[in-house]
Design a protein around this motif. Structure first.
Motif, PDB file in Angstrom:
ATOM      1  N   ASN A 111       0.805  -1.218   0.000  1.00 46.95           N
ATOM      2  CA  ASN A 111       0.000   0.000   0.000  1.00 46.95           C
ATOM      3  C   ASN A 111       0.837   1.267   0.000  1.00 46.95           C
ATOM      4  OD1 ASN A 111      -2.376  -1.459   0.035  1.00 46.95           O
ATOM      5  ND2 ASN A 111      -2.392  -1.596   2.249  1.00 46.95           N
ATOM      6  N   ARG A 112       2.148   1.113  -0.102  1.00 44.17           N
ATOM      7  CA  ARG A 112       2.995   2.296  -0.123  1.00 44.17           C
ATOM      8  C   ARG A 112       2.871   3.008  -1.460  1.00 44.17           C
ATOM      9  NH1 ARG A 112       8.756   0.152   0.877  1.00 44.17           N
ATOM     10  NH2 ARG A 112       7.979  -1.322  -0.635  1.00 44.17           N
ATOM     11  N   SER A 113       3.085   4.306  -1.446  1.00 40.17           N
ATOM     12  CA  SER A 113       3.056   5.051  -2.699  1.00 40.17           C
ATOM     13  C   SER A 113       4.345   4.791  -3.478  1.00 40.17           C
ATOM     14  CB  SER A 113       2.900   6.550  -2.426  1.00 40.17           C
ATOM     15  OG  SER A 113       4.076   7.054  -1.843  1.00 40.17           O
ATOM     16  N   VAL A 114       4.350   5.191  -4.713  1.00 37.46           N
ATOM     17  CA  VAL A 114       5.527   4.981  -5.564  1.00 37.46           C
ATOM     18  C   VAL A 114       6.721   5.753  -5.009  1.00 37.46           C
ATOM     19  CG1 VAL A 114       6.448   5.317  -7.882  1.00 37.46           C
ATOM     20  CG2 VAL A 114       4.122   4.538  -7.590  1.00 37.46           C
ATOM     21  N   ARG A 115       6.463   6.955  -4.493  1.00 37.21           N
ATOM     22  CA  ARG A 115       7.559   7.750  -3.918  1.00 37.21           C
ATOM     23  C   ARG A 115       8.178   7.065  -2.707  1.00 37.21           C
ATOM     24  NH1 ARG A 115       8.265  12.837  -5.814  1.00 37.21           N
ATOM     25  NH2 ARG A 115       6.630  13.660  -7.114  1.00 37.21           N
ATOM     26  N   GLU A 116       7.371   6.333  -1.929  1.00 34.91           N
ATOM     27  CA  GLU A 116       7.910   5.633  -0.769  1.00 34.91           C
ATOM     28  C   GLU A 116       8.659   4.377  -1.175  1.00 34.91           C
ATOM     29  OE1 GLU A 116       4.429   4.924   1.495  1.00 34.91           O
ATOM     30  OE2 GLU A 116       4.376   6.938   2.345  1.00 34.91           O
TER      31      GLU A 116
END
Length: 86
Positions: A30-35
């Motif tokens: 569920n992490r964003s692409v930036r993370e």
């Protein structure tokens, strides 16, 4: 005979590895692409980044409008007389 047993052990190991990897693939990230990939988005000192969710409606306060990709691209191409045959 020992080569057949060794080959059978290797095949069983590969099958077990494939099953374990398949079981792990069901876990959602569920992490964003930036993370997930911070090295691809270098942060500049003093820069403010805003993450925009495509599902959100346009905010009236920012004064901008978001153009979303059409559901039926073929209809849009005919409407705008775009020829992609070349």
């Amino acid at each position: 005979m020992p080569l057949i047993l060794l080959g059978l052990i290797v095949v069983i190991g590969i099958v077990l590895y494939a099953l374990v990897m398949y079981g792990r693939s069901g876990e959602e990230d569920n992490r964003s692409v930036r993370e997930r990939y911070p090295f691809a988005f270098p942060q500049k000192k003093g820069a403010n980044y805003t993450v925009i969710d495509d599902d959100d409606e346009d905010d009236e306060r920012d004064g901008g409008h978001t153009m979303h990709f059409p559901d039926d691209a073929e209809v849009e191409k005919r409407k705008r007389n775009i020829d992609t045959s070349s």
